[in-house]
Design a protein around this motif. Sequence first.
Motif, PDB file in Angstrom:
ATOM      1  N   ARG A   1      80.479  32.905  46.581  1.00 12.34           N
ATOM      2  CA  ARG A   1      79.385  32.236  47.288  1.00 12.34           C
ATOM      3  C   ARG A   1      79.199  32.796  48.700  1.00 12.34           C
ATOM      4  NH1 ARG A   1      75.598  30.874  46.352  1.00 12.34           N
ATOM      5  NH2 ARG A   1      75.261  28.969  47.524  1.00 12.34           N
ATOM      6  N   LYS A   2      80.289  33.276  49.300  1.00 12.14           N
ATOM      7  CA  LYS A   2      80.194  33.872  50.632  1.00 12.14           C
ATOM      8  C   LYS A   2      79.751  35.333  50.569  1.00 12.14           C
ATOM      9  CE  LYS A   2      83.525  30.883  52.998  1.00 12.14           C
ATOM     10  NZ  LYS A   2      84.914  30.745  53.520  1.00 12.14           N
ATOM     11  N   GLY A   3      79.654  35.862  49.349  1.00 12.47           N
ATOM     12  CA  GLY A   3      79.201  37.241  49.178  1.00 12.47           C
ATOM     13  C   GLY A   3      80.242  38.284  49.502  1.00 12.47           C
ATOM     14  N   HIS A   4      81.525  37.902  49.495  1.00  8.57           N
ATOM     15  CA  HIS A   4      82.595  38.877  49.768  1.00  8.57           C
ATOM     16  C   HIS A   4      82.705  39.854  48.601  1.00  8.57           C
ATOM     17  CE1 HIS A   4      84.711  35.797  52.624  1.00  8.57           C
ATOM     18  NE2 HIS A   4      83.649  36.355  53.162  1.00  8.57           N
TER      19      HIS A   4
ATOM     20  N   THR B   1     101.796  39.837  48.123  1.00  5.33           N
ATOM     21  CA  THR B   1     100.831  38.935  48.762  1.00  5.33           C
ATOM     22  C   THR B   1      99.408  39.305  48.349  1.00  5.33           C
ATOM     23  OG1 THR B   1     102.310  38.900  50.662  1.00  5.33           O
ATOM     24  CG2 THR B   1     100.154  37.913  50.964  1.00  5.33           C
ATOM     25  N   GLN B   2      99.144  40.619  48.301  1.00  8.67           N
ATOM     26  CA  GLN B   2      97.814  41.083  47.923  1.00  8.67           C
ATOM     27  C   GLN B   2      97.487  40.738  46.476  1.00  8.67           C
ATOM     28  OE1 GLN B   2      98.172  45.226  48.899  1.00  8.67           O
ATOM     29  NE2 GLN B   2      97.253  44.961  50.912  1.00  8.67           N
ATOM     30  N   LYS B   3      98.496  40.728  45.628  1.00  3.45           N
ATOM     31  CA  LYS B   3      98.266  40.499  44.209  1.00  3.45           C
ATOM     32  C   LYS B   3      98.351  39.013  43.828  1.00  3.45           C
ATOM     33  CE  LYS B   3      99.811  45.026  42.692  1.00  3.45           C
ATOM     34  NZ  LYS B   3     100.815  45.786  41.945  1.00  3.45           N
ATOM     35  N   LYS B   4      98.476  38.154  44.824  1.00  2.00           N
ATOM     36  CA  LYS B   4      98.600  36.726  44.568  1.00  2.00           C
ATOM     37  C   LYS B   4      97.385  36.242  43.783  1.00  2.00           C
ATOM     38  CE  LYS B   4      99.260  32.317  46.874  1.00  2.00           C
ATOM     39  NZ  LYS B   4      99.203  31.597  48.149  1.00  2.00           N
ATOM     40  N   LYS B   5      97.652  35.478  42.735  1.00  5.74           N
ATOM     41  CA  LYS B   5      96.587  34.992  41.861  1.00  5.74           C
ATOM     42  C   LYS B   5      95.697  33.999  42.598  1.00  5.74           C
ATOM     43  CE  LYS B   5      95.783  32.447  37.615  1.00  5.74           C
ATOM     44  NZ  LYS B   5      96.357  31.496  36.664  1.00  5.74           N
ATOM     45  N   LEU B   6      94.377  34.221  42.513  1.00  6.33           N
ATOM     46  CA  LEU B   6      93.434  33.310  43.156  1.00  6.33           C
ATOM     47  C   LEU B   6      93.174  32.111  42.253  1.00  6.33           C
ATOM     48  CD1 LEU B   6      90.751  35.820  44.503  1.00  6.33           C
ATOM     49  CD2 LEU B   6      92.628  34.812  45.768  1.00  6.33           C
ATOM     50  N   THR B   7      92.937  30.957  42.855  1.00  2.39           N
ATOM     51  CA  THR B   7      92.546  29.771  42.086  1.00  2.39           C
ATOM     52  C   THR B   7      91.055  29.887  41.773  1.00  2.39           C
ATOM     53  OG1 THR B   7      91.911  28.510  44.036  1.00  2.39           O
ATOM     54  CG2 THR B   7      94.238  28.362  43.330  1.00  2.39           C
ATOM     55  N   PRO B   8      90.563  29.156  40.752  1.00  2.00           N
ATOM     56  CA  PRO B   8      89.116  29.160  40.487  1.00  2.00           C
ATOM     57  C   PRO B   8      88.306  28.815  41.732  1.00  2.00           C
ATOM     58  CG  PRO B   8      90.253  28.154  38.647  1.00  2.00           C
ATOM     59  CD  PRO B   8      91.295  28.412  39.702  1.00  2.00           C
ATOM     60  N   PHE B   9      88.788  27.847  42.525  1.00  2.00           N
ATOM     61  CA  PHE B   9      88.070  27.452  43.745  1.00  2.00           C
ATOM     62  C   PHE B   9      87.946  28.630  44.710  1.00  2.00           C
ATOM     63  CE2 PHE B   9      88.181  26.000  48.177  1.00  2.00           C
ATOM     64  CZ  PHE B   9      87.017  25.256  48.216  1.00  2.00           C
ATOM     65  N   GLN B  10      89.041  29.412  44.859  1.00  2.00           N
ATOM     66  CA  GLN B  10      89.010  30.568  45.763  1.00  2.00           C
ATOM     67  C   GLN B  10      88.042  31.644  45.271  1.00  2.00           C
ATOM     68  OE1 GLN B  10      93.298  31.143  45.638  1.00  2.00           O
ATOM     69  NE2 GLN B  10      93.486  30.697  47.840  1.00  2.00           N
ATOM     70  N   HIS B  11      88.009  31.828  43.951  1.00  2.00           N
ATOM     71  CA  HIS B  11      87.041  32.775  43.373  1.00  2.00           C
ATOM     72  C   HIS B  11      85.613  32.337  43.714  1.00  2.00           C
ATOM     73  CE1 HIS B  11      89.296  35.693  40.995  1.00  2.00           C
ATOM     74  NE2 HIS B  11      90.082  34.724  40.566  1.00  2.00           N
ATOM     75  N   VAL B  12      85.325  31.075  43.460  1.00  2.00           N
ATOM     76  CA  VAL B  12      83.978  30.536  43.689  1.00  2.00           C
ATOM     77  C   VAL B  12      83.597  30.647  45.161  1.00  2.00           C
ATOM     78  CG1 VAL B  12      82.564  28.424  43.646  1.00  2.00           C
ATOM     79  CG2 VAL B  12      84.048  28.978  41.701  1.00  2.00           C
TER      80      VAL B  12
ATOM     81  N   GLY C   1      74.280  35.766  45.627  1.00  2.00           N
ATOM     82  CA  GLY C   1      73.089  35.936  46.455  1.00  2.00           C
ATOM     83  C   GLY C   1      72.272  37.185  46.189  1.00  2.00           C
ATOM     84  N   TYR C   2      72.606  37.929  45.124  1.00  2.00           N
ATOM     85  CA  TYR C   2      71.796  39.111  44.788  1.00  2.00           C
ATOM     86  C   TYR C   2      70.515  38.639  44.109  1.00  2.00           C
ATOM     87  CZ  TYR C   2      75.778  41.872  46.184  1.00  2.00           C
ATOM     88  OH  TYR C   2      76.780  42.424  46.929  1.00  2.00           O
ATOM     89  N   ASP C   3      69.374  38.999  44.697  1.00  2.00           N
ATOM     90  CA  ASP C   3      68.106  38.482  44.168  1.00  2.00           C
ATOM     91  C   ASP C   3      67.353  39.487  43.307  1.00  2.00           C
ATOM     92  OD1 ASP C   3      67.598  39.988  46.441  1.00  2.00           O
ATOM     93  OD2 ASP C   3      66.832  38.301  47.600  1.00  2.00           O
ATOM     94  N   VAL C   4      67.882  40.704  43.173  1.00  2.00           N
ATOM     95  CA  VAL C   4      67.354  41.670  42.197  1.00  2.00           C
ATOM     96  C   VAL C   4      68.545  42.205  41.409  1.00  2.00           C
ATOM     97  CG1 VAL C   4      66.101  43.829  41.824  1.00  2.00           C
ATOM     98  CG2 VAL C   4      65.445  42.345  43.727  1.00  2.00           C
ATOM     99  N   ILE C   5      68.522  41.992  40.114  1.00  2.00           N
ATOM    100  CA  ILE C   5      69.579  42.509  39.242  1.00  2.00           C
ATOM    101  C   ILE C   5      68.966  43.594  38.365  1.00  2.00           C
ATOM    102  CG2 ILE C   5      71.367  41.961  37.545  1.00  2.00           C
ATOM    103  CD1 ILE C   5      71.771  40.195  39.936  1.00  2.00           C
TER     104      ILE C   5
END
Length: 338
Positions: A19-22, A4-15, A150-154
């Motif tokens: 975007r949520k900063g996880h 379950t942990q290794k389940k492949k994420l979809t592009p939408f899930q990655h995005v 959301g990182y504003d200094v790279i």
Amino acid sequence: MGSTQKKKLTPFQHVEGVRKGHRASIAQTITLIESSAAKHFEDAQSVLEQLMPYTGKSVRIGITGVPGAGKSTLIEELGMQLCESGFKVAVLAVDPSSSVNRGSILGDKTRMGRLSKHPDAYVRPSPTGGNLGGVAKKTRETMLVCEAAGYDVIIIETVGVGQSELTVRSLVDFFMVLMLTGGGDELQGIKKGLMEIADAVFINKADGSNKQPAELAKAEYNRLLHFLQPASPGWETKAYTVSALTGEGMDNIWNVIQSFKQTMKGNGHFDQRRREQVSEWMERLMIDELTSSFYQNEQLQEHFAQNKKLVQDGEKPLRKAIQELMEEYRQIQQKKEK
């Protein structure tokens, strides 16, 4: 449970995760983008395309330094100060040697223990790209992911002193160089080369008995910088002293960066440089793709080796050999299209 942990994420899930900063999502997305496997390419590009509208809003800072300049300590101190001031900071490394010795994989997080644990910071070791171009390509895309999160200094740091400084310069808005007092004649060439691409020079470890020598070194560097062409139009590169150990002069680093951004935004060179960087990267990647396409063909590899020997033995003109190989390459590509 493990599956379950290794389940492949979809592009939408990655995005969505980025975007949520996880942090876990950011790490998984960067791993996907860094992958050289053909099966990951489409998903990685789909994710990047969806993240693109959220990129470009950070300040991109490149930091390099002569050996022993205390770069990691200074980056951590700067990162901590910025995080405490309300910024989100990502630190990325460009280290071509990591693909050989895996040296930075553990190193970055060990060296920046405090910063890597801060909730508003993200420390990523250097990707293993096989060469400087590969590492830089992945670092550029990782930077975009961090911006979308959301990182504003790279902060992009070079590991060691070599060719990677010019590559990092081509990734960032502001490029700073860390120096030490003294260093001997063997570093003079390196120092001059670094200063020609620097927007600021900071002499670190300006504390204790080294404070006075650091001030003298600052004056010496400023004399030299006065005669060099500025790395950024309309900006005067200057030398400053700093102590990452005591914190003295640390505030000034961010003040200089802010002043630089304001000046470059004012004269239009900030956005112009970014557009030029994207253009250069596109051309570079196009050349990489064509080169890869050519050398991946076994038939061409064999004929290239044969032609190289004929040229080395003086039996065939160089340009004729190249022309024949390119003609063969074109024919192979045409057959593929049919």
